[in-house]
Design a protein around this motif. Structure first.
Motif, PDB file in Angstrom:
ATOM      1  N   LEU A  12       0.921  -1.260  -0.005  1.00 56.61           N
ATOM      2  CA  LEU A  12       0.088  -0.157   0.089  1.00 56.61           C
ATOM      3  C   LEU A  12       0.865   1.120   0.054  1.00 56.61           C
ATOM      4  N   LEU A  13       2.066   1.348   0.607  1.00 54.89           N
ATOM      5  CA  LEU A  13       2.698   2.386   0.587  1.00 54.89           C
ATOM      6  C   LEU A  13       3.976   2.447  -0.329  1.00 54.89           C
ATOM      7  N   GLY A  14       3.847   1.292  -0.846  1.00 59.02           N
ATOM      8  CA  GLY A  14       4.901   0.965  -2.013  1.00 59.02           C
ATOM      9  C   GLY A  14       6.446   0.696  -1.298  1.00 59.02           C
ATOM     10  N   HIS A  15       6.585   0.001  -0.228  1.00 58.76           N
ATOM     11  CA  HIS A  15       7.870  -0.168   0.547  1.00 58.76           C
ATOM     12  C   HIS A  15       8.066  -1.506   0.191  1.00 58.76           C
ATOM     13  N   PRO A  16       9.274  -1.887  -0.304  1.00 57.19           N
ATOM     14  CA  PRO A  16       9.872  -3.212  -0.354  1.00 57.19           C
ATOM     15  C   PRO A  16      10.249  -3.864   0.759  1.00 57.19           C
ATOM     16  N   GLU A  17      10.573  -5.345   0.850  1.00 61.66           N
ATOM     17  CA  GLU A  17      11.094  -5.848   2.177  1.00 61.66           C
ATOM     18  C   GLU A  17      12.418  -5.240   2.638  1.00 61.66           C
ATOM     19  N   GLN A  18      12.543  -5.069   3.753  1.00 64.62           N
ATOM     20  CA  GLN A  18      13.611  -4.392   4.373  1.00 64.62           C
ATOM     21  C   GLN A  18      14.206  -5.206   5.461  1.00 64.62           C
ATOM     22  N   GLU A  19      15.724  -5.206   5.387  1.00 65.98           N
ATOM     23  CA  GLU A  19      16.479  -5.935   6.278  1.00 65.98           C
ATOM     24  C   GLU A  19      17.193  -5.144   7.213  1.00 65.98           C
ATOM     25  N   ILE A  20      16.953  -5.534   8.671  1.00 64.54           N
ATOM     26  CA  ILE A  20      17.701  -4.700   9.649  1.00 64.54           C
ATOM     27  C   ILE A  20      18.494  -5.757  10.506  1.00 64.54           C
ATOM     28  N   VAL A  21      19.410  -4.978  11.236  1.00 65.41           N
ATOM     29  CA  VAL A  21      20.081  -5.863  12.033  1.00 65.41           C
ATOM     30  C   VAL A  21      19.496  -5.764  13.567  1.00 65.41           C
ATOM     31  N   ALA A  22      19.224  -7.079  14.220  1.00 66.34           N
ATOM     32  CA  ALA A  22      18.716  -6.854  15.795  1.00 66.34           C
ATOM     33  C   ALA A  22      19.434  -7.715  16.419  1.00 66.34           C
ATOM     34  N   ARG A  23      18.838  -7.942  17.611  1.00 64.58           N
ATOM     35  CA  ARG A  23      19.713  -8.664  18.658  1.00 64.58           C
ATOM     36  C   ARG A  23      18.887  -9.954  19.018  1.00 64.58           C
ATOM     37  N   LEU A  24      19.527 -11.173  18.919  1.00 62.08           N
ATOM     38  CA  LEU A  24      19.001 -12.316  19.053  1.00 62.08           C
ATOM     39  C   LEU A  24      19.258 -12.839  20.413  1.00 62.08           C
ATOM     40  N   TRP A  25      17.867 -12.906  21.133  1.00 62.16           N
ATOM     41  CA  TRP A  25      17.850 -13.246  22.780  1.00 62.16           C
ATOM     42  C   TRP A  25      17.687 -14.604  22.664  1.00 62.16           C
ATOM     43  N   TYR A  56      12.731  -3.306  21.173  1.00 66.28           N
ATOM     44  CA  TYR A  56      11.284  -3.874  21.116  1.00 66.28           C
ATOM     45  C   TYR A  56      11.510  -5.248  20.689  1.00 66.28           C
ATOM     46  N   ARG A  57      10.915  -6.243  21.919  1.00 70.11           N
ATOM     47  CA  ARG A  57      11.329  -7.554  21.644  1.00 70.11           C
ATOM     48  C   ARG A  57      10.044  -8.243  21.039  1.00 70.11           C
ATOM     49  N   VAL A  58      10.317  -9.330  19.985  1.00 74.73           N
ATOM     50  CA  VAL A  58       9.266  -9.845  19.371  1.00 74.73           C
ATOM     51  C   VAL A  58       9.596 -11.306  18.846  1.00 74.73           C
ATOM     52  N   TRP A  59       8.798 -12.200  18.771  1.00 75.96           N
ATOM     53  CA  TRP A  59       9.169 -13.530  18.303  1.00 75.96           C
ATOM     54  C   TRP A  59       8.992 -13.560  16.542  1.00 75.96           C
ATOM     55  N   VAL A  60       9.917 -14.010  15.928  1.00 75.86           N
ATOM     56  CA  VAL A  60      10.049 -14.012  14.497  1.00 75.86           C
ATOM     57  C   VAL A  60      10.281 -15.363  13.892  1.00 75.86           C
ATOM     58  N   ARG A  61       9.669 -15.922  12.788  1.00 71.91           N
ATOM     59  CA  ARG A  61       9.916 -17.174  12.211  1.00 71.91           C
ATOM     60  C   ARG A  61      11.384 -17.155  11.658  1.00 71.91           C
ATOM     61  N   ALA A  62      12.003 -18.210  11.591  1.00 76.92           N
ATOM     62  CA  ALA A  62      13.257 -18.219  10.967  1.00 76.92           C
ATOM     63  C   ALA A  62      13.182 -19.580   9.933  1.00 76.92           C
TER      64      ALA A  62
END
Length: 169
Positions: A12-25, A56-62
Motif C-alpha cells: 500500500l505504501l510501496g515499500h519493499p522488504e527491508q532487512e535490519i540487524v537486531a539482537r538475538l535473545w 522492542y522484543r518480538v518472536w519471528v519465524r526463522a
C-alpha cells in the motif's frame, strides 16, 4: 548476538522488504519450525521530553524473517529444543536399522536398539512384513526426514474391535 531480521513489504505504501540487524535473545523449536526472539532497535520518549534508544522484543519465524549474520557463532544463544516423542525416537531407530540392511522385526523383543523395542514399534505401527508395503512406506522417506507425530506418514490404527460404519440408505 546480531541477527538479520526481514521486515515485510508494504504494497500500500510501496515499500519493499527491508532487512535490519537486531539482537538475538533466544531460539525456540516448535512443531512447525524455529522461532527467534529478537530485539528490534526502537526509540522511546522520556518523561523529560527527550528521545532515547530502546528495544522492542518480538518472536519471528526463522528462516523466513530471521537470518544469520556471516561470521557470527550462535552457540551461546539460549536454545529451547523439543524433545522427540517416543514414537519419533523409535521411528528414527527403526529407519536406521532398516537402512543398515537389518530386517523389520516380526515379534516384540526381537530387535532392541538403544533400549527401544523395534519389534514392538513395528507391530504397533501395523506389523506388515516388508518395507515396500503401504503401512511402512514412511520408512523409505528421504534420509533425515522424520514426519511429526500425527501426520499422514504415520500408519493408521487398526480397526480391529471397532464397529464398522453403517452405509447411508
Amino acid at each position: 548476538m546480531p541477527v538479520r531480521v526481514v521486515l515485510p513489504a508494504d504494497p500500500l505504501l510501496g515499500h519493499p522488504e527491508q532487512e535490519i540487524v537486531a539482537r538475538l535473545w533466544r531460539r525456540r523449536q516448535t512443531e512447525t519450525g524455529w522461532v527467534f526472539q529478537v530485539g528490534l532497535p526502537s526509540y522511546e520518549g522520556s518523561e523529560a521530553g527527550t528521545v532515547q534508544a530502546a528495544e522492542y522484543r518480538v518472536w519471528v519465524r526463522a528462516p523466513e524473517h530471521a537470518r544469520p549474520v556471516d561470521g557470527v557463532d550462535y552457540d551461546q544463544v539460549p536454545t529451547d529444543r523439543l524433545e522427540a516423542s517416543a514414537w519419533q525416537r523409535a521411528y528414527r531407530l527403526c529407519r536406521a536399522h532398516v537402512g543398515a540392511g537389518g530386517p523389520l522385526p516380526q515379534a516384540a523383543g526381537q530387535v532392541i536398539v538403544q533400549g527401544e523395542d523395534l519389534g514392538g514399534f513395528h507391530l504397533g505401527a501395523g506389523g506388515v512384513a516388508q518395507v515396500g508395503e503401504p503401512d511402512h512406506r514412511h520408512l523409505r522417506a528421504l534420509p533425515g526426514e522424520i514426519p511429526p507425530q500425527g501426520t499422514e506418514a504415520r500408519p493408521a490404527p487398526s480397526r480391529r474391535g471397532r464397529p464398522r460404519p453403517r452405509p447411508a440408505c
